[in-house]
Design an enzyme around this catalytic site. Structure first.
Site, PDB file in Angstrom:
ATOM      1  N   ASP A  21      22.136 -15.779   3.547  1.00  0.00           N
ATOM      2  CA  ASP A  21      21.500 -14.455   3.611  1.00  0.00           C
ATOM      3  C   ASP A  21      22.931 -12.780   4.215  1.00  0.00           C
ATOM      4  OD1 ASP A  21      19.652 -12.314   5.409  1.00  0.00           O
ATOM      5  OD2 ASP A  21      18.796 -13.926   6.644  1.00  0.00           O
ATOM      6  N   GLU A  55       8.840 -10.392   9.006  1.00  0.00           N
ATOM      7  CA  GLU A  55       9.155 -10.393   9.646  1.00  0.00           C
ATOM      8  C   GLU A  55       9.930  -8.810  10.837  1.00  0.00           C
ATOM      9  OE1 GLU A  55      12.687 -11.608   7.992  1.00  0.00           O
ATOM     10  OE2 GLU A  55      13.634  -9.662   8.269  1.00  0.00           O
TER      11      GLU A  55
END
Length: 663
Positions: A414, A469
């Site tokens: 990420d 998200e």
């Protein structure tokens, strides 16, 4: 005097006319026509059924030694090829991909060539270096000229920076702006894929494929014209550790070039996909088919599947006798849940490694990885670890070797948030090293896919999507429901999406609220269920908590049963920003999913693709009160009518999903 002047003018014009040469390649069905003009520069144009798609547009590459591939070019040879092959695609939305096109290769004086391909569904071109010595590229002219001021669906980067040069650092989690070409911002970057509406149902989608050893292409309209131009992040001269939790590398000084190249090299494909029906964009293979074939010999260990995910639901298990959080007891509960529901993996998201250290060998004392791995193995559940970019990059080989030996199945990496050449190279190296140690790679916080999932099939998913998200914190005015019926026609053209759907708390326009620690989705429960069919996602998250899923067992049963890779995909209908219906087949079972925007919608579905025989369907559809209570749904078992025709009604922000099998 007048005669001499006219003679000179005639000779001058004649010289230009005779100096310019035209080359042509057509699609196998003859509907697409690519024409290349070589004169003082190189331009290409594209027509579809004799209608202009892209009018003459200049292309060139500028090298560090002052050479320009495209200025005063001289063709020294041409070659035409017919390509007709089938590509095996084991971890994709279909098990084989047709690769049929006509190809034209123009070789130029100066050690380069340009390859043009015409497919029935679009065109592509790429530069190829024939040099033997290293060189740098200082710029590329990739131009897309349109003949009218068409509307475009534009994914601007999310950045507060006003200077274009500072916008290259971004998360690639976009929504879409619907504007005419001339109304596009002249100081905001957009990235591909980007769709232009040519009217009369025809759309063109601009994209790229086979991005290796080169920066990704952004698009911009600096002069408020009807033209888009490629723009590329410079190569980072210097970087420093920083950003989110010191897990990123921040570019502090750019180099005066965009790429370093090692002699002979093929550059990325520039793509223009042309469709006369929106639905065809949702099932296009251009990016995948143009990518470099697999470099992984043994793919038997690559296992797509579902993932029980902790972070979105805030480790939200209840009715247990321990304090939930980043600890072994919590993850053992997730593993138990995954095992009971035939879910392949559990992810340990951020928190298992010591914060602010960017060191994946420093594990928090609350986690005993060896114990968790052994417990997961006993339950037939694999573990995937989250990793910040810099923590993974700095010790890549050691990290992969160590955790592979321990029994970890993959990494979710990420916060890359760049696509300059240095970062593109990282993705390729990470894919190769992970494959060496038989690890899956889920690239989160990254740029859009460009075919690396074909070249390294262990690259199982990509984010670069405005996923669920965002509903934890986005402004209440964020329209995720409309995004859900836009993204499949644009972003998903590039490849799979790590969207992370599956919310069991659902809200409509009146009841939705962004609550970070107790999140919900926009749209109905069936909207969430249908996303498991509509969205392409070989490694597919269940974002909500085990507690909620087991209170909603029949929904959970459906979610866990939906495959993540497919034998066949059919786009049944759809309009960008309005609705979409996708059918996918795995073995003898078909799944159908449909999504709508905030409009109630009735749809007639033709299931004749099922073929002969009698079929039963398990159907999840919006309940009678879904417009009031978004979680309201109805499950039915029905016999498919003999004429294979069905009608469905969807609530506002609704959807339907079904599983179809033979009696």
């Amino acid at each position: 005097m007048r005669i001499h002047f006219l003679t000179a003018l005639f000779l001058s014009v004649s010289t230009v006319l005779f100096a310019q040469k035209s080359y042509e390649v057509k699609s196998p069905d003859g509907k697409l026509d690519v024409r290349v003009q070589v004169g003082t520069d190189i331009t290409y144009s594209l027509t579809h059924e004799n209608n202009p798609v892209i009018k003459p547009s200049a292309i060139s590459m500028k090298l560090g030694d002052g050479t320009v591939w495209g200025t005063a070019p001289k063709v020294i040879s041409t070659q035409n090829n017919a390509i007709n092959q089938t590509i095996n695609s084991p971890f994709y939305k279909k098990k084989t991909v047709a690769d049929q096109c006509n190809e034209m290769v123009l070789t130029f004086k100066g050690d380069f060539k340009i390859v043009f391909r015409a497919y029935n569904d679009g065109m592509a071109y790429r530069f190829v270096s024939l040099r033997k010595k290293d060189f740098t590229v200082t710029g590329e002219d990739a131009t897309f000229n349109f003949d009218k001021d068409y509307k475009a669906c534009v994914p601007y980067v999310k950045s507060k920076e006003k200077e274009v040069e500072k916008q290259f650092f971004n998360s690639f989690e976009n929504t879409y702006a619907n504007v005419s070409l001339s109304e596009m911002s002249n100081n905001r970057l957009a990235f591909t894929p980007l769709v232009v509406d040519l009217g009369n149902g025809t759309k063109v989608c601009l994209a790229e494929s086979d991005l290796q050893g080169y920066p990704g292409m952004f698009l911009i309209n600096k002069d408020k014209s009807t033209s888009l131009k490629g723009i590329f992040a410079p190569y980072p001269k210097t970087t420093v550790q920083g950003g989110y939790n010191s897990l990123q590398q921040i570019v502090t000084e750019p180099a005066p070039f965009i790429a370093r190249c090692n002699g002979a090299k093929s550059f990325p494909w520039r793509i223009a996909i042309v469709t006369s029906q929106d639905k065809d964009l949702a099932n296009n293979d251009m990016v995948y088919r143009l990518a470099t074939p697999s470099k992984v010999q043994d793919i038997s260990w690559i296992k797509p599947g579902k993932v029980a995910w902790d972070w979105w639901n805030n480790w939200g298990i209840s009715n247990v006798d321990f304090e939930v959080g980043v600890n072994n007891q919590t993850y053992m509960a997730y593993i138990d849940f995954a095992s009971r529901n035939h879910i392949d993996y559990v992810i340990l998201d951020e928190g298992w490694a010591v914060n602010l250290k960017a060191d994946l060998f420093q594990v928090v004392p609350e986690i005993d990885l060896e114990k968790l791995i052994a417990f997961g193995k006993s339950k037939n559940v694999g573990l995937i670890l989250w990793a910040g970019y810099y923590a993974f990059e700095r010790d890549m080989e050691k990290v992969c070797e160590h955790y592979s030996k321990m029994g970890i199945k993959g990494f979710k990496v990420d916060f890359m948030d760049r696509d300059d050449q240095q970062m593109v190279d990282f993705h390729c190296r990470a894919a190769a090293v992970a494959a060496k140690y038989k690890l899956l790679m889920d690239f989160h916080g990254t740029y859009k896919p460009t075919g690396l999932n074909r070249t390294y099939p262990n690259v199982i998913n990509y984010e670069a999507v405005h996923g669920l998200e965002q509903m934890k914190w986005s402004d209440i005015r964020t329209d995720q429901v409309t995004y859900d019926v836009t993204m499949p026609f644009i972003r998903m053209v590039a490849g799979p999406v790590d969207y992370t759907q599956g919310a069991m708390t659902n809200g409509n326009k009146k009841t939705f609220a962004p609550i970070n620690n107790a999140p919900m989705s926009q749209g109905t429960r069936c909207h969430q269920l249908a996303e498991y069919v509509v969205f392409e996602s070989p490694l597919n998250m269940l974002c909500d908590s085990p507690t909620k899923y087991e209170k909603e067992q029949e929904c959970t049963n459906f979610i866990s049963a939906v495959p993540t890779v497919w034998d066949r995909t059919i786009a049944l209908n759809g309009e960008v920003g309005q609705y979409i219906t996708i059918a996918r087949q795995k073995g003898d079972v078909w799944y159908v999913g449909s999504l709508t925007n905030w409009d109630e919608r009735g749809l007639d579905i033709d299931l004749s693709f099922l073929g002969e025989g009698n079929f039963v369907a398990e159907i999840f559809k919006d309940g009678v009160n879904a417009n009031r209570t978004a979680s309201d749904y109805k499950r039915e078992l029905i016999t498919i009518p003999s004429n294979k025709k069905m009608s469905f009604k969807m609530a506002k922000g609704g959807g339907f999903a079904m599983r179809i099998y033979k009696k």
